[in-house]
Design a protein around this motif. Structure first.
Motif, PDB file in Angstrom:
ATOM      1  N   TRP A 140       0.815  -1.214   0.000  1.00 61.89           N
ATOM      2  CA  TRP A 140       0.000   0.000   0.000  1.00 61.89           C
ATOM      3  C   TRP A 140       0.852   1.269   0.000  1.00 61.89           C
ATOM      4  O   TRP A 140       0.467   2.271  -0.587  1.00 61.89           O
ATOM      5  CB  TRP A 140      -0.937  -0.002   1.208  1.00 61.89           C
ATOM      6  CG  TRP A 140      -1.940  -1.115   1.198  1.00 61.89           C
ATOM      7  CD1 TRP A 140      -2.418  -1.791   0.103  1.00 61.89           C
ATOM      8  CD2 TRP A 140      -2.593  -1.704   2.327  1.00 61.89           C
ATOM      9  NE1 TRP A 140      -3.318  -2.757   0.475  1.00 61.89           N
ATOM     10  CE2 TRP A 140      -3.452  -2.732   1.842  1.00 61.89           C
ATOM     11  CE3 TRP A 140      -2.542  -1.470   3.705  1.00 61.89           C
ATOM     12  CZ2 TRP A 140      -4.240  -3.504   2.678  1.00 61.89           C
ATOM     13  CZ3 TRP A 140      -3.331  -2.240   4.547  1.00 61.89           C
ATOM     14  CH2 TRP A 140      -4.169  -3.247   4.044  1.00 61.89           C
TER      15      TRP A 140
ATOM     16  N   LEU B  16     -11.835  -6.365   1.112  1.00 57.55           N
ATOM     17  CA  LEU B  16     -10.469  -5.893   0.924  1.00 57.55           C
ATOM     18  C   LEU B  16      -9.965  -6.263  -0.471  1.00 57.55           C
ATOM     19  O   LEU B  16      -9.297  -5.450  -1.133  1.00 57.55           O
ATOM     20  CB  LEU B  16      -9.562  -6.512   1.992  1.00 57.55           C
ATOM     21  CG  LEU B  16      -8.108  -6.033   2.044  1.00 57.55           C
ATOM     22  CD1 LEU B  16      -8.035  -4.554   2.374  1.00 57.55           C
ATOM     23  CD2 LEU B  16      -7.322  -6.842   3.065  1.00 57.55           C
ATOM     24  N   GLY B  17     -10.312  -7.451  -0.931  1.00 56.56           N
ATOM     25  CA  GLY B  17      -9.877  -7.880  -2.258  1.00 56.56           C
ATOM     26  C   GLY B  17     -10.519  -7.104  -3.388  1.00 56.56           C
ATOM     27  O   GLY B  17     -10.019  -7.120  -4.516  1.00 56.56           O
ATOM     28  N   LEU B  18     -11.624  -6.420  -3.083  1.00 58.29           N
ATOM     29  CA  LEU B  18     -12.313  -5.620  -4.099  1.00 58.29           C
ATOM     30  C   LEU B  18     -12.014  -4.129  -3.970  1.00 58.29           C
ATOM     31  O   LEU B  18     -12.557  -3.319  -4.732  1.00 58.29           O
ATOM     32  CB  LEU B  18     -13.833  -5.837  -3.990  1.00 58.29           C
ATOM     33  CG  LEU B  18     -14.317  -7.282  -4.173  1.00 58.29           C
ATOM     34  CD1 LEU B  18     -15.815  -7.378  -3.904  1.00 58.29           C
ATOM     35  CD2 LEU B  18     -13.994  -7.803  -5.568  1.00 58.29           C
TER      36      LEU B  18
ATOM     37  N   VAL C 119     -10.050   0.244   1.582  1.00 63.20           N
ATOM     38  CA  VAL C 119      -9.158  -0.576   2.402  1.00 63.20           C
ATOM     39  C   VAL C 119      -9.432  -0.321   3.879  1.00 63.20           C
ATOM     40  O   VAL C 119      -9.537  -1.249   4.688  1.00 63.20           O
ATOM     41  CB  VAL C 119      -7.681  -0.272   2.077  1.00 63.20           C
ATOM     42  CG1 VAL C 119      -6.752  -0.879   3.130  1.00 63.20           C
ATOM     43  CG2 VAL C 119      -7.310  -0.815   0.698  1.00 63.20           C
TER      44      VAL C 119
ATOM     45  N   GLU D 234      -1.573 -10.538  -7.567  1.00 66.86           N
ATOM     46  CA  GLU D 234      -1.581  -9.240  -6.893  1.00 66.86           C
ATOM     47  C   GLU D 234      -2.264  -9.343  -5.541  1.00 66.86           C
ATOM     48  O   GLU D 234      -2.997 -10.301  -5.258  1.00 66.86           O
ATOM     49  CB  GLU D 234      -2.286  -8.197  -7.770  1.00 66.86           C
ATOM     50  CG  GLU D 234      -3.764  -8.418  -7.959  1.00 66.86           C
ATOM     51  CD  GLU D 234      -4.497  -7.108  -8.202  1.00 66.86           C
ATOM     52  OE1 GLU D 234      -3.872  -6.042  -8.128  1.00 66.86           O
ATOM     53  OE2 GLU D 234      -5.712  -7.165  -8.414  1.00 66.86           O
ATOM     54  N   TRP D 235      -2.057  -8.324  -4.704  1.00 64.31           N
ATOM     55  CA  TRP D 235      -2.499  -8.390  -3.322  1.00 64.31           C
ATOM     56  C   TRP D 235      -4.013  -8.513  -3.190  1.00 64.31           C
ATOM     57  O   TRP D 235      -4.510  -9.140  -2.248  1.00 64.31           O
ATOM     58  CB  TRP D 235      -1.986  -7.179  -2.549  1.00 64.31           C
ATOM     59  CG  TRP D 235      -2.620  -5.850  -2.926  1.00 64.31           C
ATOM     60  CD1 TRP D 235      -2.192  -4.975  -3.875  1.00 64.31           C
ATOM     61  CD2 TRP D 235      -3.795  -5.274  -2.339  1.00 64.31           C
ATOM     62  NE1 TRP D 235      -3.035  -3.878  -3.931  1.00 64.31           N
ATOM     63  CE2 TRP D 235      -4.025  -4.044  -2.994  1.00 64.31           C
ATOM     64  CE3 TRP D 235      -4.670  -5.693  -1.342  1.00 64.31           C
ATOM     65  CZ2 TRP D 235      -5.098  -3.207  -2.671  1.00 64.31           C
ATOM     66  CZ3 TRP D 235      -5.742  -4.850  -1.017  1.00 64.31           C
ATOM     67  CH2 TRP D 235      -5.946  -3.636  -1.675  1.00 64.31           C
ATOM     68  N   ARG D 236      -4.785  -7.938  -4.107  1.00 65.09           N
ATOM     69  CA  ARG D 236      -6.248  -8.037  -4.016  1.00 65.09           C
ATOM     70  C   ARG D 236      -6.705  -9.492  -4.187  1.00 65.09           C
ATOM     71  O   ARG D 236      -7.606  -9.960  -3.476  1.00 65.09           O
ATOM     72  CB  ARG D 236      -6.904  -7.152  -5.069  1.00 65.09           C
ATOM     73  CG  ARG D 236      -6.758  -5.652  -4.793  1.00 65.09           C
ATOM     74  CD  ARG D 236      -7.484  -4.829  -5.850  1.00 65.09           C
ATOM     75  NE  ARG D 236      -7.415  -3.403  -5.577  1.00 65.09           N
ATOM     76  CZ  ARG D 236      -6.390  -2.622  -5.959  1.00 65.09           C
ATOM     77  NH1 ARG D 236      -5.372  -3.154  -6.633  1.00 65.09           N
ATOM     78  NH2 ARG D 236      -6.387  -1.334  -5.662  1.00 65.09           N
ATOM     79  N   THR D 237      -6.080 -10.191  -5.111  1.00 60.76           N
ATOM     80  CA  THR D 237      -6.410 -11.605  -5.305  1.00 60.76           C
ATOM     81  C   THR D 237      -6.034 -12.419  -4.070  1.00 60.76           C
ATOM     82  O   THR D 237      -6.763 -13.329  -3.657  1.00 60.76           O
ATOM     83  CB  THR D 237      -5.684 -12.156  -6.544  1.00 60.76           C
ATOM     84  OG1 THR D 237      -6.018 -11.358  -7.689  1.00 60.76           O
ATOM     85  CG2 THR D 237      -6.068 -13.605  -6.805  1.00 60.76           C
TER      86      THR D 237
END
Length: 441
Positions: free
Chosen positions: A33, A99-101, A108, A167-170
């Motif tokens: 982030w 959070l993933g979306l 966040v 990626e972090w969202r996934t």
């Protein structure tokens, strides 16, 4: 352990591991982030993303993790642990889906707030369940702590590995699924929540007394009365200890991956240097790819994972030694480790790994010690309220450790941060020593 003990211990181990998996994945996301987001937009105002502002964002979620423990403690005395643990798991899973979306730092922050609210009820519910339902309480606390540390260590390790490939969202979406499944299991679990205190309750009733073994808090007036009763005795000093524990814990861990990133020996390592060509090809990693391994993520996960040893040792110590002196000794070691961190970091990665292993152990030795101390200084009937106050201190007040750490790093430096942590640990050690002497141990 009997069958009821085992059923309860299995449930709390599952839930405790889940809570801390999600909790300790956040600092790994913090590193991402800091580079991905430039501003936190509130519509009427914008704030640059720095360690100071991100520390405040993380504190929102971590703070509610603690603040919600007090109403959670009241609820567990009224409606029992099973339903609260189920709701906790469901809410945590949904928060990580959000959070993933998340398209922005504001979303966040909202996801972290949802996680904090959901997770906040776990510790009063889980620990009250152990203290009232498990006859071998010390052993139950030890296994409970081990599961928490497996989540604390393996959760970030899994997160770090996943971040290599997606990626972090996934990663957040993937992590959200197990909690949703665990919520179903928790709702179906079957056990006696008060097996370990039934005899006490029956004895008090036979004597004409008013047992609080399962009465809980019925009104605001009773809440105030029971709270005053708790805080008028030795529990007030126990509360100081748990606040210090939370400040030290959050202060040292929130930005630890970011702190390590700039040290010698923690330079990013290209994935292609570690994988044979055939393996890399099978995984879709080719020579020249920009994928790198961040050593600080694995150091952080390893430090947390060795805490399993500390949790087990601390749990066993509660059955064998006065817990007050255990607290005094463990926090004294944490004070020394904080003072040693910066000098040892300058010696290279080898000495720092050794210090990190000891830090990981003692950071978690204190947890079963203060959990058992709470049980020693509080009545069974308001045990949920007691653990509510406890985790208000550990994770509510303690969440300020992230804000304090972020501010010190932004406006002072690393040495000043660790000196502050040493002072906090010294204060907790002194209180533990005083409690032991006052109790005539």
């Amino acid at each position: 352990m009997n069958a009821n003990d085992r059923a309860i211990t299995a449930l709390v181990m599952l839930a405790h591991a889940a809570v801390h998996t999600y909790e300790m994945a956040v600092p790994l996301f913090v590193v991402v982030w800091l580079t991905e987001f430039d501003v936190i937009s509130l519509g009427i105002a914008q704030f640059e993303v720095t360690t100071a502002t991100l520390g405040v964002v993380v504190t929102l979620g971590y703070g509610l993790f603690g603040l919600g423990a007090l109403p959670g403690g009241i609820l567990v005395d009224r409606i029992g642990s099973r339903r609260l643990i189920s709701a906790c798991l469901l809410g945590m899973g949904l928060s990580y889906v959000l959070l993933g979306l998340a398209p922005s730092m504001l979303v966040v922050a909202l996801a972290l707030v949802l996680w904090g609210v959901a997770a906040s009820v776990y510790h009063p519910a889980g620990l009250s369940l152990i203290s009232k339902g498990v006859e071998e309480r010390g052993t139950g606390l030890a296994y409970h702590g081990i599961a928490g540390n497996l989540g604390i260590g393996l959760g970030p390790l899994l997160t770090a590995v996943l971040l290599l490939f997606v990626e972090w969202r996934t990663v957040a979406l993937i992590l959200g699924v197990p909690a949703l499944l665990a919520a179903v299991y928790a709702a179906r679990a079957n056990f006696d929540e008060t097996a370990a205190v039934e005899d006490v309750a029956e004895g008090a009733a036979a004597d004409g007394g008013s047992s609080k073994a399962d009465a809980g808090v019925d009104s605001l007036g009773e809440f105030v009365t029971e709270s005053r009763r708790l805080l008028a005795g030795g529990f007030l000093l126990v509360f100081v200890v748990v606040m210090c524990s939370g400040l030290y814990y959050r202060g040292i861990l929130t930005f630890l991956p970011e702190l390590l990133r700039g040290l010698p020996g923690f330079e990013p390592i290209p994935v292609t240097e570690l994988l044979p060509a055939s393996v890399g090809s099978a995984l879709g990693v080719e020579a020249g790819d920009a994928q790198t391994i961040s050593p600080q993520d694995y150091f952080y996960a390893g430090l947390l994972l060795v805490g399993v040893v500390g949790q087990y040792a601390g749990g066993k110590l509660t059955d064998r030694f006065p817990v007050e002196y255990g607290i005094a000794g463990a926090f004294a070691v944490l004070a020394v480790l904080a003072l040693a961190f910066v000098p040892v970091a300058g010696m290279g990665i080898g000495p720092l790994m050794a210090l990190g292993a000891v830090l990981g152990i003692f950071l978690f030795v204190v947890q079963p010690l203060y959990q058992a101390t709470v049980a020693e200084y509080t009545p069974a009937g308001t045990r949920g309220l007691s653990y509510g106050f406890t985790y208000l201190g550990v994770f509510g007040v303690g969440a300020l450790g992230g804000t304090i750490a972020g501010a010190i790093l932004a406006f002072a430096g690393v040495a000043e941060l660790f000196l502050t942590l040493a002072v906090i640990a010294t204060a907790a050690s002194g209180v533990g020593l005083y409690l032991g002497r006052a109790a005539g141990r």
